[in-house]
Design a protein around this motif. Structure first.
Motif, PDB file in Angstrom:
ATOM      1  N   SER A 109       0.863  -1.178   0.000  1.00  0.00           N
ATOM      2  CA  SER A 109       0.000   0.000   0.000  1.00  0.00           C
ATOM      3  C   SER A 109       0.898   1.226   0.000  1.00  0.00           C
ATOM      4  O   SER A 109       1.807   1.334   0.835  1.00  0.00           O
ATOM      5  CB  SER A 109      -0.913   0.021   1.229  1.00  0.00           C
ATOM      6  OG  SER A 109      -1.791  -1.095   1.219  1.00  0.00           O
ATOM      7  N   GLU A 110       0.654   2.120  -0.910  1.00  0.00           N
ATOM      8  CA  GLU A 110       1.497   3.300  -0.998  1.00  0.00           C
ATOM      9  C   GLU A 110       1.369   4.118   0.293  1.00  0.00           C
ATOM     10  O   GLU A 110       0.263   4.475   0.704  1.00  0.00           O
ATOM     11  CB  GLU A 110       1.084   4.139  -2.207  1.00  0.00           C
ATOM     12  CG  GLU A 110       2.077   5.221  -2.546  1.00  0.00           C
ATOM     13  CD  GLU A 110       1.809   5.851  -3.900  1.00  0.00           C
ATOM     14  OE1 GLU A 110       2.364   6.940  -4.156  1.00  0.00           O
ATOM     15  OE2 GLU A 110       1.037   5.259  -4.686  1.00  0.00           O
ATOM     16  N   PRO A 111       2.468   4.399   0.962  1.00  0.00           N
ATOM     17  CA  PRO A 111       2.400   5.076   2.267  1.00  0.00           C
ATOM     18  C   PRO A 111       1.963   6.533   2.126  1.00  0.00           C
ATOM     19  O   PRO A 111       2.135   7.159   1.074  1.00  0.00           O
ATOM     20  CB  PRO A 111       3.839   4.979   2.782  1.00  0.00           C
ATOM     21  CG  PRO A 111       4.674   4.863   1.552  1.00  0.00           C
ATOM     22  CD  PRO A 111       3.852   4.084   0.568  1.00  0.00           C
ATOM     23  N   LEU A 112       1.397   7.056   3.210  1.00  0.00           N
ATOM     24  CA  LEU A 112       1.037   8.465   3.265  1.00  0.00           C
ATOM     25  C   LEU A 112       2.296   9.268   3.605  1.00  0.00           C
ATOM     26  O   LEU A 112       2.944   9.036   4.623  1.00  0.00           O
ATOM     27  CB  LEU A 112      -0.041   8.696   4.328  1.00  0.00           C
ATOM     28  CG  LEU A 112      -1.389   8.013   4.068  1.00  0.00           C
ATOM     29  CD1 LEU A 112      -2.317   8.235   5.257  1.00  0.00           C
ATOM     30  CD2 LEU A 112      -2.018   8.552   2.785  1.00  0.00           C
ATOM     31  N   LEU A 113       2.627  10.195   2.741  1.00  0.00           N
ATOM     32  CA  LEU A 113       3.863  10.947   2.896  1.00  0.00           C
ATOM     33  C   LEU A 113       3.565  12.354   3.402  1.00  0.00           C
ATOM     34  O   LEU A 113       2.572  12.978   3.002  1.00  0.00           O
ATOM     35  CB  LEU A 113       4.605  11.027   1.562  1.00  0.00           C
ATOM     36  CG  LEU A 113       4.924   9.686   0.893  1.00  0.00           C
ATOM     37  CD1 LEU A 113       5.620   9.935  -0.445  1.00  0.00           C
ATOM     38  CD2 LEU A 113       5.797   8.827   1.788  1.00  0.00           C
ATOM     39  N   LYS A 114       4.420  12.852   4.273  1.00  0.00           N
ATOM     40  CA  LYS A 114       4.276  14.217   4.768  1.00  0.00           C
ATOM     41  C   LYS A 114       5.054  15.211   3.909  1.00  0.00           C
ATOM     42  O   LYS A 114       4.888  16.421   4.049  1.00  0.00           O
ATOM     43  CB  LYS A 114       4.742  14.299   6.217  1.00  0.00           C
ATOM     44  CG  LYS A 114       3.859  13.505   7.171  1.00  0.00           C
ATOM     45  CD  LYS A 114       4.271  13.692   8.620  1.00  0.00           C
ATOM     46  CE  LYS A 114       3.345  12.925   9.555  1.00  0.00           C
ATOM     47  NZ  LYS A 114       3.736  13.081  10.980  1.00  0.00           N
ATOM     48  N   LEU A 115       5.891  14.665   3.040  1.00  0.00           N
ATOM     49  CA  LEU A 115       6.635  15.508   2.113  1.00  0.00           C
ATOM     50  C   LEU A 115       5.974  15.396   0.745  1.00  0.00           C
ATOM     51  O   LEU A 115       5.683  14.288   0.270  1.00  0.00           O
ATOM     52  CB  LEU A 115       8.095  15.040   2.036  1.00  0.00           C
ATOM     53  CG  LEU A 115       9.057  15.906   1.212  1.00  0.00           C
ATOM     54  CD1 LEU A 115       9.205  17.280   1.854  1.00  0.00           C
ATOM     55  CD2 LEU A 115      10.425  15.229   1.116  1.00  0.00           C
ATOM     56  N   MET A 159      13.449   7.410   2.240  1.00  0.00           N
ATOM     57  CA  MET A 159      14.089   8.726   2.244  1.00  0.00           C
ATOM     58  C   MET A 159      14.399   9.159   0.829  1.00  0.00           C
ATOM     59  O   MET A 159      14.624   8.324  -0.051  1.00  0.00           O
ATOM     60  CB  MET A 159      15.369   8.677   3.084  1.00  0.00           C
ATOM     61  CG  MET A 159      15.098   8.449   4.574  1.00  0.00           C
ATOM     62  SD  MET A 159      16.603   8.140   5.513  1.00  0.00           S
ATOM     63  CE  MET A 159      16.866   6.415   5.106  1.00  0.00           C
ATOM     64  N   ILE A 160      14.402  10.458   0.632  1.00  0.00           N
ATOM     65  CA  ILE A 160      14.807  11.010  -0.653  1.00  0.00           C
ATOM     66  C   ILE A 160      16.212  11.575  -0.493  1.00  0.00           C
ATOM     67  O   ILE A 160      16.523  12.265   0.489  1.00  0.00           O
ATOM     68  CB  ILE A 160      13.815  12.080  -1.155  1.00  0.00           C
ATOM     69  CG1 ILE A 160      14.191  12.514  -2.569  1.00  0.00           C
ATOM     70  CG2 ILE A 160      13.732  13.275  -0.212  1.00  0.00           C
ATOM     71  CD1 ILE A 160      13.092  13.313  -3.262  1.00  0.00           C
TER      72      ILE A 160
END
Length: 542
Positions: free
Chosen positions: A414-420, A521-522
């Motif tokens: 499941s694609e995670p919810l990202l804050k970025l 991480m990016i």
């Protein structure tokens, strides 16, 4: 006792049956055209090598362009690709007919036309072969592949003989005209087919990335690699008989185009028998033994063909080589399909075709050169020796058995919810996964991680690594990179049900009360202050 599946079971599926029947007409025309082209070359050129190059010119495009065609098959509507390929071959065949009718065909122009028809075949084949898995259930896929081979060889058993009769009675132009008309049945069947297309939520891969993904998948799949190598050796050695058969008919048995057609028909009859026997042989023998028998049968056939002055004896020998041809090639094809998930099956099949038809193209040229220098009989004897070597290779590189792997998508991600706020092209993405492993479980953990590494890289990850915490030795961290966020999502969606076994094993070895922690991480490089505005503008563009 398990129920024995009928070799005709795929015919219960309407789409497969209709397209299979339509393919008979198209295959018939193609074989009539092949007889006309091969015999025309013997009429307009005195070069033995030019005669052998007729087959090479048809096989060469499959070697050169199949990988691109496989990427197209996995990223676009396969039905539309087949329609485009069939229309292209129809146009080329019509133009060849006109040129032949007005006496404009030269040896090199004939090779150009056969090369262009081979280009259409190269575009069509990966989509067609990958579509078989869309038409029939997985359990009848081997029978469907064998039936495709049988269908081609049903027409081969009568098409070349009829083609030889057409050439003898009306000339090569009439054979080319018959091929032109033969495309319409398959075009009609493809237009009627309403294929169910599963829409992806991800953007389509670029051609370069799609080709790289196919190459990477095959490179990290040892079983497929064995099939590709054996297919190349088989094509290289077995191509001698078909490439030199016009010379056998003309020089060794003193026949004409009708004799050549009858001999090709005998090869086709043997292939039909091989297709009907393949299911029984797969139950009684291993895949490796079937391939060894195919190599050995071809060697015996080549030796008899080289030494026989009688058309009837040569035709009997060709029954054996025809059976070996279908047994080997259908088994190679099925092994690749059963070892590959649907997202990459077109590319895997295209690589199989590239190596096998590359062997056929190289062998056709090589045996033509040998026949030019030493005569067709000696060339066939040499090819028999290479066939024996091909059988012996199985002692070191045995073919894998059919495996009942579940290669359906795992669908656990499941694609995670990202804050970025990330764009699909944002990246590179670095993933780190922490495991807590007891000292006694380290050997099992490392074994599982070796397999995890192969799967990660196979599905698109790069710079994979495994690290151990010096201050907390029970903590191990798996790391890998993907170029963009969308490629990270694509990487996880490629995981299959069969791959779940590795992940489940790692979860069993993990001691923590919570699942292994995943860090996404990016990667960012430090920049000087005066470069910040330019950096921000670049990020906004992405």
């Amino acid at each position: 006792m398990p129920h024995r599946l009928s070799p005709l079971a795929p015919f219960r599926h309407d789409t497969f049956r209709i397209i299979w029947v339509a393919s008979l007409a198209s295959n018939f025309g193609g074989l009539v055209q092949a007889v006309g082209a091969a015999w025309m070359m013997t009429s307009i050129s005195d070069s033995v090598n030019m005669v052998a190059l007729v087959q090479a010119s048809t096989s060469l495009p499959i070697m050169l362009f199949s990988l691109v065609s496989g990427a197209l098959a996995d990223n676009f509507d396969r039905r539309r690709i087949m329609l485009i390929a069939q229309c292209f071959m129809l146009a080329v065949s019509a133009l060849l007919t006109v040129c032949a009718h007005f006496g404009l065909v030269t040896p090199w122009l004939l090779l150009l036309f056969t090369f262009l028809i081979g280009c259409g075949t190269a575009l069509n084949n990966p989509s067609w072969q990958a579509s078989v898995g869309d038409m029939v259930p997985r359990d009848v896929l081997p029978a469907a592949v064998a039936l495709n081979s049988m269908g081609f060889n049903i027409t081969r058993s009568v098409g070349p003989a009829i083609g030889g009769a057409i050439v003898a009675a009306a000339g090569a132009a009439a054979a080319f005209a018959a091929n032109t008309l033969s495309y319409f049945a398959l075009l009609f069947a493809l237009i009627r087919w309403r294929r169910e297309v599963t829409l992806s939520t991800l953007p389509r891969e670029s051609m370069g990335r799609a080709i790289s993904a196919g190459l990477r998948y095959v490179a990290m799949s040892p079983n497929i690699g064995k099939v590709l190598f054996r297919g190349f050796v088989f094509g290289l050695s077995a191509s001698a008989i078909l490439a030199l058969l016009p010379l056998v008919a003309r020089d060794l048995v003193a026949g004409g185009p009708l004799t050549y057609g009858i001999m090709l028909g005998a090869f086709g009859l043997g292939a039909i028998a091989g297709a009907l026997l393949s299911a029984r042989l797969r139950e009684d023998l291993s895949s490796e033994w079937i391939v060894r028998i195919a190599f050995a049968g071809f060697a015996v056939s080549a030796l008899i063909t080289a030494s026989s002055p009688y058309g009837w004896l040569t035709s009997l020998a060709l029954l054996l080589s025809g059976a070996g041809w279908v047994l080997a090639l259908s088994l190679f094809n099925t092994t690749v399909q059963l070892s590959t998930p649907r997202w990459v099956v077109g590319r895997a099949l295209s690589l199989y075709q590239t190596t096998t038809f590359g062997g056929i193209a190289a062998g056709s040229w090589m045996w033509g050169q040998a026949a030019e220098t030493y005569g067709p009989a000696n060339a066939l004897i040499a090819s028999a020796g290479l066939m024996i070597v091909g059988a012996a290779i199985g002692l070191r590189l045995p073919l894998p058995e059919f495996q009942s792997l579940n290669l359906d998508p795992l669908n656990r991600f499941s694609e995670p919810l990202l804050k970025l706020d990330l764009k699909p092209r944002s990246g590179p993405i670095v993933v780190m996964i922490d495991y807590d492993i007891a000292d006694g479980d380290v050997p099992d953990f490392l074994t599982a991680m070796a397999e995890r590494r192969r799967v990660r890289i196979r599905d698109g990850a790069g710079q994979w690594g495994l690290m151990r915490d010096l201050e907390n030795p029970t903590v191990w961290t798996e790391t890998y990179h993907v170029p963009t966020w969308v490629e990270y999502v694509r990487h996880n969606q490629r995981r299959t049900q069969a791959d779940a076994e590795i992940g489940d094993r790692l979860l069993e070895l993990h001691r923590g009360e919570t699942p292994p922690r995943v860090h996404r991480m990016i990667e960012r490089q430090t920049i000087l202050p005066y470069d910040y505005e330019r950096y921000k503008q670049q990020m906004d563009m992405h």
